[in-house]
Design a protein around this motif. Sequence first.
Motif, PDB file in Angstrom:
ATOM      1  N   VAL A 177     -57.607  28.144   3.939  1.00 19.39           N
ATOM      2  CA  VAL A 177     -56.908  29.418   4.083  1.00 19.39           C
ATOM      3  C   VAL A 177     -55.779  29.246   5.096  1.00 19.39           C
ATOM      4  CG1 VAL A 177     -57.104  31.835   4.785  1.00 19.39           C
ATOM      5  CG2 VAL A 177     -58.952  30.764   3.469  1.00 19.39           C
ATOM      6  N   MET A 178     -54.545  29.351   4.606  1.00 18.09           N
ATOM      7  CA  MET A 178     -53.381  29.265   5.481  1.00 18.09           C
ATOM      8  C   MET A 178     -53.185  30.600   6.203  1.00 18.09           C
ATOM      9  SD  MET A 178     -49.384  28.337   4.650  1.00 18.09           S
ATOM     10  CE  MET A 178     -49.306  29.442   3.272  1.00 18.09           C
ATOM     11  N   HIS A 179     -53.352  31.698   5.460  1.00 15.97           N
ATOM     12  CA  HIS A 179     -53.180  33.037   6.020  1.00 15.97           C
ATOM     13  C   HIS A 179     -53.869  34.027   5.096  1.00 15.97           C
ATOM     14  CE1 HIS A 179     -51.235  36.471   7.981  1.00 15.97           C
ATOM     15  NE2 HIS A 179     -51.033  36.946   6.764  1.00 15.97           N
ATOM     16  N   ALA A 180     -54.652  34.930   5.689  1.00 14.07           N
ATOM     17  CA  ALA A 180     -55.282  36.000   4.918  1.00 14.07           C
ATOM     18  C   ALA A 180     -55.200  37.281   5.730  1.00 14.07           C
ATOM     19  CB  ALA A 180     -56.734  35.657   4.607  1.00 14.07           C
ATOM     20  N   GLU A 181     -55.214  38.396   5.018  1.00 15.57           N
ATOM     21  CA  GLU A 181     -55.224  39.702   5.649  1.00 15.57           C
ATOM     22  C   GLU A 181     -56.359  40.516   5.060  1.00 15.57           C
ATOM     23  OE1 GLU A 181     -51.321  41.473   5.371  1.00 15.57           O
ATOM     24  OE2 GLU A 181     -50.368  39.675   6.187  1.00 15.57           O
ATOM     25  N   MET A 182     -57.101  41.175   5.954  1.00 15.54           N
ATOM     26  CA  MET A 182     -58.240  41.993   5.544  1.00 15.54           C
ATOM     27  C   MET A 182     -58.133  43.355   6.217  1.00 15.54           C
ATOM     28  SD  MET A 182     -61.419  39.320   5.472  1.00 15.54           S
ATOM     29  CE  MET A 182     -62.205  40.124   4.051  1.00 15.54           C
ATOM     30  N   LYS A 183     -58.876  44.315   5.658  1.00 10.05           N
ATOM     31  CA  LYS A 183     -58.845  45.662   6.186  1.00 10.05           C
ATOM     32  C   LYS A 183     -60.272  46.195   6.287  1.00 10.05           C
ATOM     33  CE  LYS A 183     -56.368  49.969   5.357  1.00 10.05           C
ATOM     34  NZ  LYS A 183     -55.381  50.635   4.485  1.00 10.05           N
ATOM     35  N   ILE A 184     -60.601  46.745   7.464  1.00  9.53           N
ATOM     36  CA  ILE A 184     -61.866  47.431   7.690  1.00  9.53           C
ATOM     37  C   ILE A 184     -61.499  48.867   8.040  1.00  9.53           C
ATOM     38  CG2 ILE A 184     -63.979  47.591   9.057  1.00  9.53           C
ATOM     39  CD1 ILE A 184     -63.590  44.577   9.705  1.00  9.53           C
ATOM     40  N   GLY A 185     -61.892  49.816   7.208  1.00 12.00           N
ATOM     41  CA  GLY A 185     -61.453  51.191   7.423  1.00 12.00           C
ATOM     42  C   GLY A 185     -59.942  51.229   7.325  1.00 12.00           C
ATOM     43  N   ASN A 186     -59.269  51.683   8.384  1.00 10.38           N
ATOM     44  CA  ASN A 186     -57.808  51.692   8.366  1.00 10.38           C
ATOM     45  C   ASN A 186     -57.212  50.605   9.256  1.00 10.38           C
ATOM     46  OD1 ASN A 186     -58.339  52.706  10.873  1.00 10.38           O
ATOM     47  ND2 ASN A 186     -57.147  54.575  10.658  1.00 10.38           N
ATOM     48  N   ALA A 187     -58.032  49.650   9.696  1.00  6.68           N
ATOM     49  CA  ALA A 187     -57.579  48.584  10.595  1.00  6.68           C
ATOM     50  C   ALA A 187     -57.404  47.270   9.839  1.00  6.68           C
ATOM     51  CB  ALA A 187     -58.578  48.394  11.730  1.00  6.68           C
ATOM     52  N   ILE A 188     -56.230  46.695   9.982  1.00 11.72           N
ATOM     53  CA  ILE A 188     -55.927  45.412   9.359  1.00 11.72           C
ATOM     54  C   ILE A 188     -56.107  44.308  10.391  1.00 11.72           C
ATOM     55  CG2 ILE A 188     -54.091  44.010   8.339  1.00 11.72           C
ATOM     56  CD1 ILE A 188     -52.939  46.638   7.192  1.00 11.72           C
ATOM     57  N   PHE A 189     -56.682  43.178   9.953  1.00 15.30           N
ATOM     58  CA  PHE A 189     -56.697  41.984  10.788  1.00 15.30           C
ATOM     59  C   PHE A 189     -56.338  40.792   9.916  1.00 15.30           C
ATOM     60  CE2 PHE A 189     -60.988  42.252   9.165  1.00 15.30           C
ATOM     61  CZ  PHE A 189     -61.454  40.955   9.037  1.00 15.30           C
ATOM     62  N   MET A 190     -55.930  39.724  10.559  1.00 14.54           N
ATOM     63  CA  MET A 190     -55.493  38.519   9.865  1.00 14.54           C
ATOM     64  C   MET A 190     -56.362  37.355  10.291  1.00 14.54           C
ATOM     65  SD  MET A 190     -51.413  38.998  10.342  1.00 14.54           S
ATOM     66  CE  MET A 190     -50.576  40.454   9.742  1.00 14.54           C
ATOM     67  N   LEU A 191     -56.383  36.321   9.457  1.00 19.29           N
ATOM     68  CA  LEU A 191     -57.163  35.137   9.801  1.00 19.29           C
ATOM     69  C   LEU A 191     -56.606  33.909   9.116  1.00 19.29           C
ATOM     70  CD1 LEU A 191     -59.448  34.319   7.312  1.00 19.29           C
ATOM     71  CD2 LEU A 191     -60.127  36.616   7.942  1.00 19.29           C
ATOM     72  N   SER A 192     -56.962  32.761   9.669  1.00 12.97           N
ATOM     73  CA  SER A 192     -56.587  31.482   9.069  1.00 12.97           C
ATOM     74  C   SER A 192     -57.601  30.419   9.470  1.00 12.97           C
ATOM     75  CB  SER A 192     -55.182  31.054   9.504  1.00 12.97           C
ATOM     76  OG  SER A 192     -55.168  30.737  10.869  1.00 12.97           O
ATOM     77  N   GLU A 193     -57.491  29.291   8.821  1.00 16.82           N
ATOM     78  CA  GLU A 193     -58.363  28.148   9.082  1.00 16.82           C
ATOM     79  C   GLU A 193     -57.981  27.495  10.406  1.00 16.82           C
ATOM     80  OE1 GLU A 193     -61.469  25.691   8.523  1.00 16.82           O
ATOM     81  OE2 GLU A 193     -60.926  27.204   7.023  1.00 16.82           O
ATOM     82  N   GLN A 194     -58.980  27.008  11.142  1.00 18.70           N
ATOM     83  CA  GLN A 194     -58.701  26.232  12.351  1.00 18.70           C
ATOM     84  C   GLN A 194     -57.928  24.978  11.977  1.00 18.70           C
ATOM     85  OE1 GLN A 194     -62.567  25.196  13.955  1.00 18.70           O
ATOM     86  NE2 GLN A 194     -62.665  23.319  12.779  1.00 18.70           N
TER      87      GLN A 194
END
Length: 154
Positions: free
Chosen positions: A49-66
């Motif tokens: 995963v180079m870049h991903a975006e997720m949403k919990i409720g109305n909050a967005i967060f991003m993540l990527s692989e170490q």
Amino acid sequence: MSKVQPIPPGYSAVLPYLVIKNAAAALDFYQNAFDAETLMCMQMPDGAVMHAEMKIGNAIFMLSEQSDAWCNKSPDMLGDSPVTLLIYVPDVDAFVARAASAGASLTMPVADQFWGDRSGCLQDPFGHRWMISTHIEDVSEQEMAKRAAQLFGG
């Protein structure tokens, strides 16, 4: 020429960006444990995963692989996480139970807190810490200070 918004619509000015060992598995975990919605995911040619975006409720967060090559250090690489993310949810007890059954570790049992939230803490399988809260009472600063002093013996 159309004017571009300096903060994209739907995004807040501050977003958590998590670095994770096995980010692909984290996407599944957050969907199952936190009822998160995957908004987008870009992968490297090797599938990481180079870049991903997720949403919990109305909050967005991003993540990527170490990645040492990208200077992205995960809690796994650092030995712990210095950050705790807080999520407000309608039912903290149900949310924490669901996350624990999906593999999160309970680090603080759910309980009513002096500041007016009912909260519990979790650590996800990837080393990130989360405080899950439901606001149950509006507490003035003065009352909060009084309760804190009582709790901590001051």
